[in-house]
Design a protein around this motif. Structure first.
Motif, short mmCIF file in Angstrom:
data_model
loop_
_atom_site.label_atom_id
_atom_site.label_comp_id
_atom_site.label_asym_id
_atom_site.label_seq_id
_atom_site.Cartn_x
_atom_site.Cartn_y
_atom_site.Cartn_z
N ALA A 58 0.83 -1.20 0.00
CA ALA A 58 0.00 0.00 0.00
C ALA A 58 0.87 1.26 0.00
CB ALA A 58 -0.94 -0.01 1.20
N ALA A 59 1.91 1.26 0.81
CA ALA A 59 2.79 2.43 0.90
C ALA A 59 3.54 2.65 -0.41
CB ALA A 59 3.79 2.27 2.05
N ARG A 60 4.00 1.57 -1.03
CA ARG A 60 4.68 1.71 -2.32
C ARG A 60 3.75 2.30 -3.36
NH1 ARG A 60 6.87 -3.88 -3.86
NH2 ARG A 60 7.19 -2.80 -5.82
N ALA A 61 2.51 1.83 -3.40
CA ALA A 61 1.54 2.37 -4.36
C ALA A 61 1.26 3.83 -4.06
CB ALA A 61 0.25 1.54 -4.31
N TRP A 62 1.09 4.17 -2.79
CA TRP A 62 0.81 5.54 -2.41
C TRP A 62 1.98 6.45 -2.80
CZ3 TRP A 62 2.81 9.46 0.45
CH2 TRP A 62 1.96 10.52 0.73
N LEU A 63 3.20 6.03 -2.47
CA LEU A 63 4.38 6.82 -2.80
C LEU A 63 4.55 6.99 -4.31
CD1 LEU A 63 6.88 5.41 -0.17
CD2 LEU A 63 6.10 7.79 -0.32
N SER A 64 4.31 5.92 -5.05
CA SER A 64 4.42 5.99 -6.50
C SER A 64 3.42 6.99 -7.06
CB SER A 64 4.17 4.60 -7.09
OG SER A 64 4.19 4.66 -8.50
N ASN A 65 2.20 6.95 -6.57
CA ASN A 65 1.17 7.88 -7.01
C ASN A 65 1.53 9.30 -6.60
OD1 ASN A 65 -1.30 8.83 -8.03
ND2 ASN A 65 -2.29 8.56 -6.05
N ARG A 66 1.95 9.49 -5.37
CA ARG A 66 2.28 10.81 -4.84
C ARG A 66 3.46 11.41 -5.61
NH1 ARG A 66 5.02 14.45 -3.33
NH2 ARG A 66 4.90 15.68 -1.44
N MET A 67 4.47 10.61 -5.88
CA MET A 67 5.65 11.12 -6.55
C MET A 67 5.44 11.29 -8.04
SD MET A 67 8.65 9.28 -4.37
CE MET A 67 9.94 10.12 -5.29
N GLY A 68 4.41 10.67 -8.58
CA GLY A 68 4.09 10.82 -9.99
C GLY A 68 3.30 12.07 -10.29
#
Length: 77
Positions: free
Chosen positions: A62-72
């Motif tokens: 979940a954190a990886r997906a959130w970070l990927s979305n946030r950083m994108g």
């Protein structure tokens, strides 16, 4: 040689994203810190945080997906 995606990582952007994640989901941020920065396994992270390994795995994904979305965000705007 082609640089890896990690080489393209914006450290300041990651720091901002981790600070935001920490405010929203403290445990998920701890999981990222232990696995990504600390090099721990899911089992080791489970023991350190005193939570089930399945919870670590769920938080990690979940954190990886959130970070990927946030950083994108902002790249295509």
């Amino acid at each position: 040689e082609t640089p890896s995606q990690e080489a393209d990582l914006d450290v300041l952007e990651l720091d901002d994203a981790m600070n935001e994640l920490r405010e929203l989901h403290t445990r998920k941020a701890q999981v990222v810190e232990l696995i990504f920065f600390g090099g721990m396994t899911h089992a080791e992270t489970s023991r350190v945080l005193g939570i089930a390994q399945k919870t670590v795995e769920a938080d990690w994904y979940a954190a990886r997906a959130w970070l990927s979305n946030r950083m994108g965000k902002g790249r295509d705007e």
